[in-house]
Scaffold this motif. Structure first.
Motif, PDB file in Angstrom:
ATOM      1  N   ALA A 170       0.836  -1.200   0.000  1.00  0.00           N
ATOM      2  CA  ALA A 170       0.000   0.000   0.000  1.00  0.00           C
ATOM      3  C   ALA A 170       0.873   1.253   0.000  1.00  0.00           C
ATOM      4  O   ALA A 170       0.612   2.216  -0.726  1.00  0.00           O
ATOM      5  N   LEU A 171       1.953   1.246   0.798  1.00  0.00           N
ATOM      6  CA  LEU A 171       2.867   2.401   0.820  1.00  0.00           C
ATOM      7  C   LEU A 171       3.531   2.572  -0.541  1.00  0.00           C
ATOM      8  O   LEU A 171       3.636   3.691  -1.060  1.00  0.00           O
ATOM      9  N   ASP A 172       3.983   1.450  -1.124  1.00  0.00           N
ATOM     10  CA  ASP A 172       4.610   1.527  -2.445  1.00  0.00           C
ATOM     11  C   ASP A 172       3.634   2.076  -3.484  1.00  0.00           C
ATOM     12  O   ASP A 172       4.051   2.685  -4.478  1.00  0.00           O
ATOM     13  N   ALA A 173       2.330   1.844  -3.277  1.00  0.00           N
ATOM     14  CA  ALA A 173       1.326   2.323  -4.234  1.00  0.00           C
ATOM     15  C   ALA A 173       1.008   3.797  -4.027  1.00  0.00           C
ATOM     16  O   ALA A 173       0.124   4.339  -4.669  1.00  0.00           O
ATOM     17  N   GLY A 174       1.734   4.436  -3.101  1.00  0.00           N
ATOM     18  CA  GLY A 174       1.559   5.870  -2.887  1.00  0.00           C
ATOM     19  C   GLY A 174       0.316   6.221  -2.079  1.00  0.00           C
ATOM     20  O   GLY A 174      -0.203   7.330  -2.189  1.00  0.00           O
ATOM     21  N   ALA A 175      -0.157   5.284  -1.257  1.00  0.00           N
ATOM     22  CA  ALA A 175      -1.369   5.548  -0.469  1.00  0.00           C
ATOM     23  C   ALA A 175      -1.158   6.733   0.470  1.00  0.00           C
ATOM     24  O   ALA A 175      -0.061   6.950   0.981  1.00  0.00           O
ATOM     25  N   ARG A 176      -2.215   7.521   0.684  1.00  0.00           N
ATOM     26  CA  ARG A 176      -2.188   8.600   1.673  1.00  0.00           C
ATOM     27  C   ARG A 176      -2.865   8.143   2.950  1.00  0.00           C
ATOM     28  O   ARG A 176      -2.770   8.773   3.995  1.00  0.00           O
ATOM     29  N   ARG A 177      -3.628   7.054   2.814  1.00  0.00           N
ATOM     30  CA  ARG A 177      -4.371   6.558   3.967  1.00  0.00           C
ATOM     31  C   ARG A 177      -4.424   5.034   3.898  1.00  0.00           C
ATOM     32  O   ARG A 177      -4.734   4.467   2.845  1.00  0.00           O
ATOM     33  N   ILE A 178      -4.098   4.383   5.010  1.00  0.00           N
ATOM     34  CA  ILE A 178      -4.080   2.917   5.038  1.00  0.00           C
ATOM     35  C   ILE A 178      -4.860   2.445   6.258  1.00  0.00           C
ATOM     36  O   ILE A 178      -4.654   2.948   7.367  1.00  0.00           O
ATOM     37  N   GLU A 179      -5.735   1.492   6.019  1.00  0.00           N
ATOM     38  CA  GLU A 179      -6.523   0.949   7.124  1.00  0.00           C
ATOM     39  C   GLU A 179      -6.213  -0.538   7.251  1.00  0.00           C
ATOM     40  O   GLU A 179      -6.188  -1.255   6.250  1.00  0.00           O
ATOM     41  N   VAL A 180      -5.932  -0.988   8.467  1.00  0.00           N
ATOM     42  CA  VAL A 180      -5.608  -2.391   8.703  1.00  0.00           C
ATOM     43  C   VAL A 180      -6.625  -2.960   9.681  1.00  0.00           C
ATOM     44  O   VAL A 180      -6.784  -2.435  10.780  1.00  0.00           O
ATOM     45  N   ARG A 203       4.046  11.953  15.154  1.00  0.00           N
ATOM     46  CA  ARG A 203       3.825  10.519  15.002  1.00  0.00           C
ATOM     47  C   ARG A 203       4.515   9.756  16.133  1.00  0.00           C
ATOM     48  O   ARG A 203       3.954   8.832  16.709  1.00  0.00           O
ATOM     49  N   VAL A 204       5.743  10.153  16.447  1.00  0.00           N
ATOM     50  CA  VAL A 204       6.449   9.498  17.553  1.00  0.00           C
ATOM     51  C   VAL A 204       5.682   9.723  18.858  1.00  0.00           C
ATOM     52  O   VAL A 204       5.488   8.799  19.655  1.00  0.00           O
ATOM     53  N   ALA A 205       5.184  10.938  19.047  1.00  0.00           N
ATOM     54  CA  ALA A 205       4.433  11.223  20.278  1.00  0.00           C
ATOM     55  C   ALA A 205       3.197  10.330  20.355  1.00  0.00           C
ATOM     56  O   ALA A 205       2.880   9.783  21.403  1.00  0.00           O
ATOM     57  N   ALA A 206       2.520  10.152  19.206  1.00  0.00           N
ATOM     58  CA  ALA A 206       1.298   9.342  19.207  1.00  0.00           C
ATOM     59  C   ALA A 206       1.605   7.873  19.484  1.00  0.00           C
ATOM     60  O   ALA A 206       0.844   7.195  20.158  1.00  0.00           O
ATOM     61  N   LEU A 207       2.734   7.388  18.985  1.00  0.00           N
ATOM     62  CA  LEU A 207       3.004   5.952  19.082  1.00  0.00           C
ATOM     63  C   LEU A 207       3.912   5.569  20.253  1.00  0.00           C
ATOM     64  O   LEU A 207       3.970   4.410  20.637  1.00  0.00           O
ATOM     65  N   PHE A 208       4.640   6.529  20.813  1.00  0.00           N
ATOM     66  CA  PHE A 208       5.476   6.246  21.985  1.00  0.00           C
ATOM     67  C   PHE A 208       4.754   6.665  23.261  1.00  0.00           C
ATOM     68  O   PHE A 208       5.180   6.321  24.352  1.00  0.00           O
ATOM     69  N   GLY A 209       3.711   7.446  23.111  1.00  0.00           N
ATOM     70  CA  GLY A 209       3.047   8.000  24.290  1.00  0.00           C
ATOM     71  C   GLY A 209       3.538   9.425  24.493  1.00  0.00           C
ATOM     72  O   GLY A 209       4.730   9.700  24.378  1.00  0.00           O
ATOM     73  N   ARG A 210       2.590  10.318  24.776  1.00  0.00           N
ATOM     74  CA  ARG A 210       2.922  11.730  24.834  1.00  0.00           C
ATOM     75  C   ARG A 210       3.939  12.036  25.939  1.00  0.00           C
ATOM     76  O   ARG A 210       4.862  12.812  25.757  1.00  0.00           O
ATOM     77  N   ARG A 270       5.510  -0.157  13.528  1.00  0.00           N
ATOM     78  CA  ARG A 270       6.814   0.186  12.932  1.00  0.00           C
ATOM     79  C   ARG A 270       6.647   0.899  11.600  1.00  0.00           C
ATOM     80  O   ARG A 270       7.343   1.869  11.306  1.00  0.00           O
ATOM     81  N   LEU A 271       5.722   0.392  10.775  1.00  0.00           N
ATOM     82  CA  LEU A 271       5.509   1.021   9.471  1.00  0.00           C
ATOM     83  C   LEU A 271       4.910   2.409   9.627  1.00  0.00           C
ATOM     84  O   LEU A 271       5.245   3.328   8.879  1.00  0.00           O
ATOM     85  N   ALA A 272       4.035   2.575  10.612  1.00  0.00           N
ATOM     86  CA  ALA A 272       3.422   3.887  10.828  1.00  0.00           C
ATOM     87  C   ALA A 272       4.482   4.894  11.284  1.00  0.00           C
ATOM     88  O   ALA A 272       4.411   6.075  10.957  1.00  0.00           O
ATOM     89  N   LEU A 273       5.480   4.426  12.028  1.00  0.00           N
ATOM     90  CA  LEU A 273       6.577   5.313  12.423  1.00  0.00           C
ATOM     91  C   LEU A 273       7.451   5.669  11.224  1.00  0.00           C
ATOM     92  O   LEU A 273       7.988   6.767  11.137  1.00  0.00           O
ATOM     93  N   ALA A 274       7.593   4.701  10.306  1.00  0.00           N
ATOM     94  CA  ALA A 274       8.440   4.947   9.140  1.00  0.00           C
ATOM     95  C   ALA A 274       7.770   5.909   8.165  1.00  0.00           C
ATOM     96  O   ALA A 274       8.454   6.607   7.427  1.00  0.00           O
ATOM     97  N   ALA A 275       6.441   5.946   8.145  1.00  0.00           N
ATOM     98  CA  ALA A 275       5.723   6.773   7.168  1.00  0.00           C
ATOM     99  C   ALA A 275       4.734   7.701   7.870  1.00  0.00           C
ATOM    100  O   ALA A 275       3.516   7.521   7.757  1.00  0.00           O
ATOM    101  N   PRO A 276       5.235   8.703   8.587  1.00  0.00           N
ATOM    102  CA  PRO A 276       4.333   9.573   9.351  1.00  0.00           C
ATOM    103  C   PRO A 276       3.385  10.396   8.478  1.00  0.00           C
ATOM    104  O   PRO A 276       2.321  10.785   8.936  1.00  0.00           O
ATOM    105  N   HIS A 277       3.776  10.632   7.227  1.00  0.00           N
ATOM    106  CA  HIS A 277       2.950  11.444   6.332  1.00  0.00           C
ATOM    107  C   HIS A 277       1.740  10.675   5.811  1.00  0.00           C
ATOM    108  O   HIS A 277       0.929  11.224   5.071  1.00  0.00           O
TER     109      HIS A 277
END
Ligand code: ADP
Ligand code: MG
Length: 584
Positions: free
Chosen positions: A36-46, A207-214, A177-184
């Motif tokens: 999905a990232l390679d396809a240039g997605a702006r939004r990914i839902e899992v 993104r780090v704040a959201a995923l590591f805890g504020r 991990r992927l969400a941290l790699a692609a914050p945009h």
């Protein structure tokens, strides 16, 4: 009977490949999100059900797959991503063309896709390797990949899966991990109908704040460094944020999340003086490496790398983290909040004022008693608040001949562990001498002979050149004995035998491939331990004051070499809370 060689069926080949690429649900999730990232997605839902064993669904708004390419995408080694087959420059996360056929060989996979220009979506289904027709289907622009009954076609593999809970955790980690790699890219993760996170496109810090805890994120220290075309950016935690697991460590290399042994080791070495063994630093690091200086095609899952200049990468990481951590003690340095907590939760302590509490209250009682506590009459200078460039404050006295009690300029109470603090200062001084050239050596008038088990003597002697750089000159003295000619001058009169035994232990403990600098570092820490104000030694006010001032001027003085805090602070607000002058 003569064996006969025959070609394996395509399905069998794919199942074998799946063993490497898709070893558990988390791997399927990772491959599909990467697509999905390679396809240039702006939004990914899992969406996960039953840990991803029962069902995985990934929805993206990327470029989609045309009707004609849908079936082709399921074929082995079919990829739209390798324009240049030298494998040097790989801008995408995928390139092997293995994920979809592997998943299709071991599970039921449905792809529904519609590129922006196409008038409707098409669907293709593959189960256990059997590919169906490509048919029109409802669907909005982008791609939906649905995986059901993972490993139903390979029961042997299914047996190796852990519980759905454990598989869910691993899959969630992969998305994390992927969400941290692609914050945009906006990410939403739902596991068994629980929304784990739902993040908008954001900058890296958010993104780090959201995923590591504020709370964790606010304590992180930024770093940035460059070395021979390799750049490093990121956020690292102070030592006091260390954790029992590596759960809050993220490494991204050229946009790809990796779990790389070299990077993990570098992180560990960078913290080895300040984070005790068994604890792990918090870090989000992003490296950008020229394509020709890194090989991502080392492992089918592409999570490990091969760096052309591994030593360079290691030095870059260790150096940058060292500088980020090397900030002098300040009022807002890390241990401030954490130890105050431990005051309140000390065993036997009561949160309520007025009740007889052990812990801090006991220390207060002891203040009045001799000889465990001695208070000085306030000198003229300490009558007012301590000057603001002295954040650790003015010493009031010594408790149990072990702790220095001081009052900070903002009124906070400061307790310093004199041994831990002094050990850190000695280590930093030795390190300074070492970096400046060579640690001053004090020749011994009468050389000392120390006995060892033969193997250990040999190991120490093999480090003789290293030790000489630390001011410690040794030589062989018959089997199993070592002659000590000089000792580091800064250590005053250490016990040579104890020091050598300690070093032997250090060298025995460290893993084989530790670089010289890491071994020297470890040895420095051990040396420092041998010359420190012992807990239980009575100090004069001038000595206490000198210790506090030196701590303020010394990088990394907030934790001792073993990662424990060297001082605790109890702020006015915390005192007021404890005495019930403020709401809880
Ligand atoms: P790879 O990613 O290594 O190319 P895959 O088997 O994962 O191999 O995918 C095969 C091909 O299918 C990709 O090269 C891509 O063209 C297409 N594809 C897969 N998933 C998507 C997606 N979500 N959006 C657009 N194209 C996709
Ligand atoms: Mg792929």
């Amino acid at each position: 009977m003569q064996p006969v060689i025959r070609r394996l069926a395509e399905t069998t080949i794919n199942r074998i490949a799946a063993g490497e690429v898709i070893e558990r649900p988390a791997a399927a999730v990772k491959e599909l999100v990467e697509n999905a990232l390679d396809a240039g997605a702006r939004r990914i839902e899992v969406l996960l059900a039953g840990g991803g064993i029962a069902r995985i669904e990934i929805i993206d708004d990327g470029c989609g797959i045309t009707r004609d390419d849908l079936a082709l995408a399921l074929e082995r080694h079919a990829t739209s991503k390798l324009a240049d087959e030298t494998l040097i420059s790989i801008p995408t996360l995928g390139f092997r063309g293995e994920a979809l056929p592997s998943i299709g060989a071991v599970a039921r996979l449905t792809l529904i896709s519609r590129p922006a220009g196409q008038d409707c979506a098409y669907r293709v289904h593959v189960a256990g390797g059997a590919v169906g027709e490509t048919v029109p289907a409802p669907g909005i622009a982008g791609t939906r990949a649905i995986v059901e009954d993972l490993f139903y076609a390979t029961p042997a593999r299914r047996k190796f899966l852990r519980t759905p809970r454990a598989e869910a955790e691993a899959a969630e980690r992969a998305v994390w991990r992927l969400a941290l790699a692609a914050p945009h890219v906006a990410f939403r993760l739902v596991s068994d109908e629980r929304v784990m996170f739902d993040l908008p496109a954001q900058d890296e810090l958010a993104r780090v704040a959201a995923l590591f805890g504020r709370e964790t994120a606010t304590a992180l220290l930024p770093l940035e460094a460059e070395r021979e075309g390799v750049t490093l950016r990121g956020l690292v935690g102070p030592a006091s944020l260390s954790r029992a697991t590596m759960g809050l460590q993220s490494f991204v290399v050229n946009g790809r999340p990796v779990i790389d042994p070299l990077l993990r080791l570098s992180l560990r070495l960078a913290y080895r003086d300040v984070v005790p063994a068994g604890r792990h630093a918090v870090a989000a690091l992003r490296l950008t490496v020229p394509d020709e200086a890194v090989d991502v095609n080392v492992h089918p899952a592409k999570t490990e790398l091969r760096f052309a200049d591994a030593n360079g990468v290691r030095s870059l990481v260790i150096g940058a983290i060292g500088r980020a951590l090397a900030r002098p003690v300040s009022l807002d340095s890390a241990p401030v909040a954490m130890p105050a907590q431990s005051f309140r939760t000390a065993p036997g302590a009561s949160a309520y004022p007025g009740t007889r509490a052990r812990g801090f209250a006991e220390a207060e009682l002891a203040l009045a008693a001799q000889p465990s506590a001695r208070a000085f009459p306030p000198p003229p200078a300490a009558a007012g608040p301590a000057p603001h460039d002295h954040p650790l404050g003015a010493p009031l006295g010594q408790i149990l001949d072990t702790y220095i009690l001081a009052v900070a300029p903002d009124g906070a109470l400061v307790l310093v562990d004199q041994h831990a603090a002094h050990e850190r200062l000695t280590e930093e001084r030795l390190r300074g001498e070492f970096l400046a050239g060579r640690i001053a050596a004090q020749p011994l008038l009468v050389p000392v002979v120390v006995d060892f088990p033969p193997g250990e003597a040999a190991r120490l002697l093999s480090e003789a050149a290293t030790l000489a750089r630390l001011g410690l000159e040794i030589e062989a003295f018959g089997p199993g004995a070592i002659l000590v000619r000089s000792l580091p001058a800064a250590l005053k009169n250490p016990d040579a035998a104890g020091l050598l035994r300690d070093l032997a232990e250090e060298f025995a403990e460290s893993e084989a491939p530790l670089a010289l600098e890491a071994r020297l570092d470890a040895a420095l820490a051990r040396l420092a331990c041998h010359r420190s104000i012992r807990a239980g030694r009575r100090l004069q006010r001038e000595e206490m004051d000198a210790l506090l001032r030196e701590m303020e001027a010394t990088p990394r003085a907030a934790t001792c070499s073993h990662g424990r805090p060297t001082f605790l602070r109890l702020t006015r607000a915390e005192l007021e809370k404890m005495f019930g002058r403020r709401g809880f």
